[in-house]
Scaffold this active site. Structure first.
Site, short mmCIF file in Angstrom:
data_model
loop_
_atom_site.label_atom_id
_atom_site.label_comp_id
_atom_site.label_asym_id
_atom_site.label_seq_id
_atom_site.Cartn_x
_atom_site.Cartn_y
_atom_site.Cartn_z
N SER A 113 0.80 -1.22 0.00
CA SER A 113 0.00 0.00 0.00
C SER A 113 0.84 1.27 0.00
CB SER A 113 -0.97 -0.03 1.17
OG SER A 113 -1.86 1.04 1.09
N HIS A 114 0.69 2.08 1.04
CA HIS A 114 1.34 3.39 1.10
C HIS A 114 2.72 3.32 1.74
CE1 HIS A 114 -1.14 2.38 4.48
NE2 HIS A 114 -0.30 3.04 5.22
N ASP A 277 -2.02 6.77 -3.48
CA ASP A 277 -0.95 6.08 -2.76
C ASP A 277 -0.30 4.98 -3.61
OD1 ASP A 277 -3.00 4.16 -2.68
OD2 ASP A 277 -2.30 3.37 -0.75
N ASP A 279 -0.58 1.74 -4.06
CA ASP A 279 -1.39 0.79 -4.84
C ASP A 279 -2.68 1.39 -5.36
OD1 ASP A 279 -2.36 0.96 -2.25
OD2 ASP A 279 -3.19 -1.06 -2.29
N ASP A 281 -5.35 2.88 -3.91
CA ASP A 281 -6.66 2.84 -3.26
C ASP A 281 -6.94 4.06 -2.39
OD1 ASP A 281 -4.92 2.06 -1.30
OD2 ASP A 281 -5.98 0.22 -0.77
N ARG A 282 -5.89 4.81 -2.01
CA ARG A 282 -6.13 6.02 -1.20
C ARG A 282 -6.13 7.27 -2.08
NH1 ARG A 282 -2.98 5.70 4.61
NH2 ARG A 282 -3.80 3.65 5.20
N LYS A 376 -11.24 0.30 -1.50
CA LYS A 376 -11.33 1.74 -1.68
C LYS A 376 -10.63 2.09 -2.99
CE LYS A 376 -7.60 2.14 1.69
NZ LYS A 376 -7.57 1.57 3.02
C1 G1P Z 1 -4.78 2.34 8.84
C2 G1P Z 1 -5.95 3.30 8.75
C3 G1P Z 1 -7.21 2.54 8.42
C4 G1P Z 1 -7.00 1.75 7.12
C5 G1P Z 1 -5.76 0.87 7.25
C6 G1P Z 1 -5.44 0.17 5.93
O1 G1P Z 1 -5.00 1.41 9.87
O2 G1P Z 1 -6.11 4.04 9.95
O3 G1P Z 1 -8.28 3.43 8.29
O4 G1P Z 1 -8.11 0.95 6.84
O5 G1P Z 1 -4.63 1.67 7.61
O6 G1P Z 1 -5.22 1.07 4.89
P1 G1P Z 1 -4.40 1.56 11.36
O7 G1P Z 1 -2.90 1.72 11.23
O8 G1P Z 1 -5.00 2.80 11.96
O9 G1P Z 1 -4.80 0.31 12.09
ZN ZN Z 2 -3.20 1.57 -0.44
#
Ligand code: G1P
Ligand code: ZN
Length: 543
Positions: A113-114, A277, A279, A281-282, A376
């Site tokens: 992901s990010h 981000d 991948d 999705d954000r 997302k």
């Molecule tokens: C974080 C974000 C949450 C999101 C997740 C995956 O999780 O706060 O909203 O769904 O990344 O992208 P957290 O680190 O708070 O558990």
């Molecule tokens: Zn992502």
């Protein structure tokens, strides 16, 4: 010639996937049998014989090598067909769409992901179900169990599959279909949004900056925004996915997308700015001189979604994660549709979407999406904003001002305290939880606590219960404090403090959020004793 091999292996500790799959440092994933063991555990749990899967990733370091291993293992495990993005690239929402479009048996997404990518950064593998959504806990738990007893895996010995060209080939009797990663996704977007109206807006001189942060959305954004919608060449910056994301931290928030923020608040700011981000999705959206918080973005998208063809019949309901502000609830109430408050994590939206109870979903953590896929979707949110801007013919600032004037404003901010010692974070949360029963009725910072609890969620579709999803302190004036520990952090513990204050208007709608929230922030520190427990009085990331 290809030969199918069975390789003896031993369990490797710690292959426990979280809600976003298995995420580890890249060198760990590249270690002997590491990727292979986990992929075999996936196939052992979901079954591969005769099945069709989707495969792709965000292009980070090791993405290309991992794809070849996964293809060889799918073939050896008897899969009938794998649909793979060209050069092993697929954004997470595009993968979700391909899984659904082709009615496959699921898919494997390679991404962290990010999180930064590169030889010393992060890599990840996750399995998505036939509905296109992330595997639920029962399934990931079974995969983890499998990794603890694994003794062999199956892989064919072969040359690399040429993933650089679109087309069909055969790998030891398994069909490999290399597809354009963008085409089907772009076609889906054309069914949801008024491309003609957006095209006319760009033709009229509307200027946009899209920062793909050297991550996966580059090719998608260039094709959709520049080629199909006629945005000026150069609208998309950092548009080539790089194995190390060009050294960027591909997380679209004001801290990591600073160049975009500077431009949007500068003298020659374009009309609209957006970032996505690793991948895809954000998303983050910004107007000229105005930042749109993700909670507000969800509310504005919900209030205006009917302006886009894909949502013209209206929304069935709106779901938000508990820490996301209540701004979207006010829209749901005004529309007379269902509103849902779920625990943090996209997986909790799956049942609501599948059951047709919610159409739009969102999280404060820069996640927004709808029932068009089961992830997302960053570009989707950006295109819905563009559709709304094209129809309303107003600036982002004007749309926000009108929204707050109508619904009131939920001032909102999240303060993150990263890399604190886990034992200290746990002790703080335990003490806070113990104090909850005595909090109601107490006055602090000129506000009165109306209720305090530890959020528990009963899924309205399958009745499953999730406990201890975060401490909520609710004030009688609509202000709110939420505290929870991150489930995705990799270093020590991360405390997330979510702050909200409601202003009904018409006065006080244009304050600086941190100023507007000052009493709520002070109350949170006093009630939780953050500095006493953790030694930290200031957050290190504010969004
Ligand atoms: C974080 C974000 C949450 C999101 C997740 C995956 O999780 O706060 O909203 O769904 O990344 O992208 P957290 O680190 O708070 O558990
Ligand atoms: Zn992502």
């Amino acid at each position: 010639m290809t030969t199918s091999l069975t390789i003896a292996t031993k369990p490797i500790a710690g292959q426990k996937p979280g809600t976003s799959g298995l995420r580890k440092k890249t060198p760990v994933f590249m270690g002997p049998h590491y990727l292979e063991n986990f992929v075999q555990a996936i196939f052992d749990v979901v079954g591969a014989k005769g099945k069709t899967f989707v495969l792709g990733g965000d292009g980070r370091y090791f993405n290309d090598r991992a794809a070849q291993v996964i293809l060889r293992m799918a073939a050896a495990n008897g899969a009938a067909r794998v649909i793979v993005g060209q050069n092993a690239i697929l954004s997470t929402p595009a993968a979700s769409h391909l899984i659904r479009l082709n009615k496959t048996d699921g898919g494997i997404i390679m991404s962290a992901s990010h999180n930064p990518g590169g030889p010393h950064e992060d890599f990840g593998v996750k399995f998505n179900m036939p509905n296109g959504g992330p595997a639920p806990e029962g399934v990931t738990e079974a995969m983890y169990e499998r990794t603890t007893v694994i003794s062999e895996y199956h892989i064919v010995e072969s040359q690399d599959v040429d993933l650089s060209k679109v087309g069909r080939s055969d790998l030891a009797g398994m069909i490999v279909d290399v597809v354009d990663p963008v085409a089907d996704y772009a076609a889906l977007m054309e069914t949801l949004f008024d491309f003609a109206a957006i095209r006319a807006m760009f033709a009229g001189g509307f200027r946009m900056r899209m920062d793909s942060m050297c991550a996966v959305t580059g090719p998608y954004a260039t094709e959709i925004l520049e080629n199909r919608l006629g945005a000026a060449k150069g609208t998309v910056v950092n548009g080539t996915p790089l194995p190390d994301f060009g050294g960027m931290h591909p997380d679209p928030n004001p801290t990591w997308a600073k160049a975009l923020m500077d431009e949007m608040f500068g003298p020659d700011a374009p009309d609209f700015g957006a970032a996505s981000d690793g991948d895809g999705d954000r998303n983050m959206v910004v107007g000229a001189g105005i930042y749109v918080s993700p909670s507000d973005s969800l509310a504005v998208l919900a209030a205006n979604a009917h302006l886009a063809p894909g949502y013209k019949a209206g929304l069935k309901g709106i779901a938000r994660s508990m820490p996301t502000s209540a701004a979207a609830d006010r829209v749901a109430d005004a529309l007379g549709i269902g509103k849902y408050e779920t625990p943090t994590g996209w997986k909790f939206f799956g049942n609501l979407l599948d059951a047709g109870r919610a159409t739009l979903c969102g999280e404060e953590s820069f996640g927004t999406g709808s029932d068009h896929v089961r992830e997302k979707d960053g570009l989707w949110a950006i295109l819905l904003w563009l559709n709304i801007l094209a129809v309303r013919k107003q600036s982002v600032a004007a749309i926000m001002a009108a929204h707050w004037a109508k619904f009131g404003r939920n001032y909102y901010s999240r303060h993150d305290f990263e890399a604190i010692a886990s034992d200290k974070a746990d002790a703080m949360m335990a003490a806070l939880r113990a104090s909850l029963p005595g909090l109601a009725g107490r006055g602090i910072e000129g506000m009165t606590i109306a209720a305090a609890d530890d959020f528990a969620y009963t899924d309205p579709v399958d009745g499953s219960v999730s406990q201890k999803q975060g401490v909520r302190i609710l004030f009688s004036d609509g202000s709110r404090i939420v505290l929870r520990l991150s489930g995705t952090g990799t270093e020590g513990a991360t405390l997330r403090l979510y702050l909200e204050r409601y202003a009904a208007g018409p006065e006080g709608l244009d304050l600086d959020p941190q100023e507007a929230l000052a009493p709520v922030i002070r109350a949170a520190h006093a009630l939780a004793g953050i500095a006493d427990f953790t030694g930290r009085s200031e957050p290190n990331v504010i969004t």
